[in-house]
Design a protein around this motif. Sequence first.
Motif, PDB file in Angstrom:
ATOM      1  N   VAL A 155       0.923  -1.281   0.082  1.00  0.00           N
ATOM      2  CA  VAL A 155      -0.003   0.212  -0.005  1.00  0.00           C
ATOM      3  C   VAL A 155       0.957   1.258   0.157  1.00  0.00           C
ATOM      4  CG1 VAL A 155      -1.738   1.223   1.203  1.00  0.00           C
ATOM      5  CG2 VAL A 155      -1.959  -1.190   1.237  1.00  0.00           C
ATOM      6  N   ALA A 156       1.948   1.301   0.875  1.00  0.00           N
ATOM      7  CA  ALA A 156       2.784   2.366   0.652  1.00  0.00           C
ATOM      8  C   ALA A 156       3.295   2.584  -0.509  1.00  0.00           C
ATOM      9  CB  ALA A 156       4.002   2.039   1.671  1.00  0.00           C
ATOM     10  N   GLN A 157       3.866   1.581  -1.243  1.00  0.00           N
ATOM     11  CA  GLN A 157       4.167   1.745  -2.614  1.00  0.00           C
ATOM     12  C   GLN A 157       3.400   2.484  -3.465  1.00  0.00           C
ATOM     13  OE1 GLN A 157       6.142  -1.726  -4.229  1.00  0.00           O
ATOM     14  NE2 GLN A 157       6.366  -0.614  -6.374  1.00  0.00           N
ATOM     15  N   ALA A 158       1.905   1.811  -3.360  1.00  0.00           N
ATOM     16  CA  ALA A 158       1.051   2.559  -4.139  1.00  0.00           C
ATOM     17  C   ALA A 158       0.665   3.839  -3.994  1.00  0.00           C
ATOM     18  CB  ALA A 158      -0.247   1.858  -4.022  1.00  0.00           C
ATOM     19  N   TYR A 159       0.596   4.228  -2.764  1.00  0.00           N
ATOM     20  CA  TYR A 159       0.440   5.820  -2.282  1.00  0.00           C
ATOM     21  C   TYR A 159       1.611   6.622  -2.742  1.00  0.00           C
ATOM     22  CZ  TYR A 159      -3.399   5.125   1.150  1.00  0.00           C
ATOM     23  OH  TYR A 159      -4.678   4.965   1.847  1.00  0.00           O
ATOM     24  N   ARG A 160       2.922   5.964  -2.748  1.00  0.00           N
ATOM     25  CA  ARG A 160       3.906   6.754  -3.146  1.00  0.00           C
ATOM     26  C   ARG A 160       3.782   7.154  -4.851  1.00  0.00           C
ATOM     27  NH1 ARG A 160       7.273   3.735   0.668  1.00  0.00           N
ATOM     28  NH2 ARG A 160       7.521   2.264  -0.903  1.00  0.00           N
ATOM     29  N   THR A 161       3.419   5.977  -5.425  1.00  0.00           N
ATOM     30  CA  THR A 161       3.385   6.370  -6.781  1.00  0.00           C
ATOM     31  C   THR A 161       2.183   7.423  -7.098  1.00  0.00           C
ATOM     32  OG1 THR A 161       3.558   3.796  -7.318  1.00  0.00           O
ATOM     33  CG2 THR A 161       2.544   4.874  -8.978  1.00  0.00           C
ATOM     34  N   LEU A 162       1.161   7.516  -6.477  1.00  0.00           N
ATOM     35  CA  LEU A 162       0.066   8.338  -6.504  1.00  0.00           C
ATOM     36  C   LEU A 162       0.743   9.597  -6.241  1.00  0.00           C
ATOM     37  CD1 LEU A 162      -2.850   6.199  -5.996  1.00  0.00           C
ATOM     38  CD2 LEU A 162      -2.513   7.298  -7.971  1.00  0.00           C
ATOM     39  N   GLU A 163       1.369   9.668  -5.201  1.00  0.00           N
ATOM     40  CA  GLU A 163       2.037  10.762  -4.709  1.00  0.00           C
ATOM     41  C   GLU A 163       2.989  11.523  -5.854  1.00  0.00           C
ATOM     42  OE1 GLU A 163       5.280  10.769  -1.781  1.00  0.00           O
ATOM     43  OE2 GLU A 163       4.654  12.475  -0.773  1.00  0.00           O
ATOM     44  N   ALA A 164       3.919  10.645  -6.261  1.00  0.00           N
ATOM     45  CA  ALA A 164       4.720  11.124  -7.584  1.00  0.00           C
ATOM     46  C   ALA A 164       3.990  11.570  -8.631  1.00  0.00           C
ATOM     47  CB  ALA A 164       5.440   9.989  -7.823  1.00  0.00           C
ATOM     48  N   GLU A 165       2.674  11.055  -8.804  1.00  0.00           N
ATOM     49  CA  GLU A 165       1.948  11.893  -9.949  1.00  0.00           C
ATOM     50  C   GLU A 165       1.051  13.010  -9.653  1.00  0.00           C
ATOM     51  OE1 GLU A 165      -0.975   8.547 -11.203  1.00  0.00           O
ATOM     52  OE2 GLU A 165       0.714   7.372 -11.761  1.00  0.00           O
ATOM     53  N   TRP A 202      -1.314  13.295  -7.036  1.00  0.00           N
ATOM     54  CA  TRP A 202      -2.534  12.991  -6.828  1.00  0.00           C
ATOM     55  C   TRP A 202      -2.774  13.278  -5.140  1.00  0.00           C
ATOM     56  CZ3 TRP A 202      -6.408  13.275  -9.818  1.00  0.00           C
ATOM     57  CH2 TRP A 202      -6.237  12.685 -11.199  1.00  0.00           C
ATOM     58  N   LEU A 203      -1.640  12.650  -4.446  1.00  0.00           N
ATOM     59  CA  LEU A 203      -1.908  12.627  -3.118  1.00  0.00           C
ATOM     60  C   LEU A 203      -0.814  13.545  -2.516  1.00  0.00           C
ATOM     61  CD1 LEU A 203      -2.631   8.668  -2.499  1.00  0.00           C
ATOM     62  CD2 LEU A 203      -4.280  10.639  -2.795  1.00  0.00           C
ATOM     63  N   ALA A 204      -0.934  13.900  -0.945  1.00  0.00           N
ATOM     64  CA  ALA A 204       0.097  14.302  -0.264  1.00  0.00           C
ATOM     65  C   ALA A 204       0.218  13.383   1.026  1.00  0.00           C
ATOM     66  CB  ALA A 204      -0.249  15.713   0.270  1.00  0.00           C
ATOM     67  N   LEU A 205       1.522  12.845   1.252  1.00  0.00           N
ATOM     68  CA  LEU A 205       1.567  12.064   2.408  1.00  0.00           C
ATOM     69  C   LEU A 205       2.206  12.754   3.496  1.00  0.00           C
ATOM     70  CD1 LEU A 205       3.127   9.065   0.582  1.00  0.00           C
ATOM     71  CD2 LEU A 205       0.935   9.487   0.696  1.00  0.00           C
ATOM     72  N   LYS A 206       1.369  13.021   4.372  1.00  0.00           N
ATOM     73  CA  LYS A 206       2.094  13.812   5.436  1.00  0.00           C
ATOM     74  C   LYS A 206       2.060  13.272   6.727  1.00  0.00           C
ATOM     75  CE  LYS A 206      -0.132  18.038   3.519  1.00  0.00           C
ATOM     76  NZ  LYS A 206      -1.190  18.972   3.723  1.00  0.00           N
ATOM     77  N   ARG A 207       3.034  13.480   7.741  1.00  0.00           N
ATOM     78  CA  ARG A 207       3.335  12.662   8.750  1.00  0.00           C
ATOM     79  C   ARG A 207       2.131  12.769   9.790  1.00  0.00           C
ATOM     80  NH1 ARG A 207       7.489   9.591  10.637  1.00  0.00           N
ATOM     81  NH2 ARG A 207       8.788  10.342   8.869  1.00  0.00           N
ATOM     82  N   ARG A 208       1.540  13.898  10.037  1.00  0.00           N
ATOM     83  CA  ARG A 208       0.406  14.276  11.019  1.00  0.00           C
ATOM     84  C   ARG A 208      -0.712  14.100  10.604  1.00  0.00           C
ATOM     85  NH1 ARG A 208       2.254  17.667  15.690  1.00  0.00           N
ATOM     86  NH2 ARG A 208       4.162  16.667  16.513  1.00  0.00           N
ATOM     87  N   ALA A 209      -0.858  14.730   9.424  1.00  0.00           N
ATOM     88  CA  ALA A 209      -2.420  14.878   8.589  1.00  0.00           C
ATOM     89  C   ALA A 209      -2.636  13.412   8.105  1.00  0.00           C
ATOM     90  CB  ALA A 209      -2.547  15.935   7.712  1.00  0.00           C
ATOM     91  N   GLY A 210      -1.843  12.487   7.707  1.00  0.00           N
ATOM     92  CA  GLY A 210      -2.061  11.397   7.055  1.00  0.00           C
ATOM     93  C   GLY A 210      -1.827  11.577   5.237  1.00  0.00           C
ATOM     94  N   THR A 211      -2.652  10.697   4.754  1.00  0.00           N
ATOM     95  CA  THR A 211      -2.769  10.856   3.285  1.00  0.00           C
ATOM     96  C   THR A 211      -4.018  11.576   2.904  1.00  0.00           C
ATOM     97  OG1 THR A 211      -1.714   8.734   3.254  1.00  0.00           O
ATOM     98  CG2 THR A 211      -2.617   9.494   1.282  1.00  0.00           C
TER      99      THR A 211
END
Lengths: 350, 138
Positions: B59-69, B71-80
Amino acid sequence: MTLFDVLFAIAMTLAIGVLMLFTPALSRGSTFFAVTVPEGFAGSPAARDIHRRYLGITAIATLAGPILILPVSWWLSRDLAYGIAYGIGPLLPVVGGLAAFVHCRGMALQYAREPSATRTVSLERDRLVDIVPGRWWLHAGPYLLLLAAMGWLALQWESIPDPAFVPTRLPEGTTMARAAFAVFGLPLTMALTLAVCHAMMPLGLLIRRLPGHRQRVRSINAFILGVIWAMAVMGAYDSLAVLYGERWITGPVGLAVNIGSLVAVLLLPVWMLATGRFARPGEPAQGDRSPDSAWKLGLIYFNPDDPAVWVEKRFGVGFTLNFARPAAWLLLTAILAATAALVIWSLGAG
Amino acid sequence: MSNVQPPALAVDVDSDVPIVQQIVNGLRRLLVGGELSPGDALPSSRALARDLGVHFNTVAQAYRTLEAEGWLALKRRAGTVVLERPAPELDARNAQLLARQFSKELRDLRARYEALGVERRALDAAIEAMIDDRRNSS
């Protein structure tokens, strides 16, 4: 044994038996006796036969309770009779129900099918308010009830006999010197128990979210809230016995309050099921997708391929641990250690 | 209680498509379709892995792919969190090239499924159903 004790032990046994009789009906629609079955299987003649067998074995085990309790309360010594009436009697429907469940699961396994390969999950994040039913006063009420009882005892301190009748000291001795521990011990212990029950409610945030997750966890927490209220009513009422004496509990009102609370709380899931509050109608057929082989005897979950530590039970209401995860063993050890510490402390203090 | 169904993600553990790719595709479909809007919070990668019964790193890898595109921001506190993503600017020539590439990929995909024994009529019906869905949702 007093008539109150005999009736209370029998009521407890019968109420637990009724709960056990209804337990299979609380399962998700996709499983039958913890076995993944085709949609609509529960209504088939084969399923009805298996279910009837479960009901028969559990009913016999339940009725064995009163049959055991009545003669022992008559003929055996007081201590032994208490031990059997409160220890073994209520255990009979539980053991009988579990044995019936394991037997029926074995029969249901021949109709098992592979769980669906498609796993669908909700992307919505759950908040505590989504899974805990009731407003703040419904949660604070039980503690306020106990606090009110303690307040009344404090106000009436001089009227409390010395030594006082203490219900928690049954059966060895029924009186203790009038002291804070003897008078406030029961409501305080009860408040601590309620807090432990309350602490279980957020567990719903940690379990795998299967279809119908929120409504089901809310139902489970509604049941826990019912247990909390029943314990608070019993605890608050019984704690006043130090002031009013043994008849306060063993009299008709005491009997009605204690047995009524017990029966009400154990029948609560039955009522919730009858009114559709356990979210079975309309629940997606695709429920628990874990493989049947991971459910040892249908009761213990052991799946090294599943990252979840907490999962929803397949038999009964609530959650269980995935014992293939080290975190589960750590949690179990912590819970057992805390329980042992509490028991040792209370024995030492008593 | 609202009747609006919350956005859901499905993966097929028996599929030939890797699970990480299925998660990326599924989330991208929800993002493009507007079922996930800017500002929406997604479950943590650990929670989503637990819900799907897959490894956390998948899941982390999928989130990182969408972050690179974007679509998503992965924040330590606020989450995804789903980001506001401006529509990519394309000139007419590039748009035509991409449409042609899409058409070719679709033909290749159909040929692959025909080779697996699926009837052409069934595949056409699936494409038409997809077009109908799109029309109805817009």
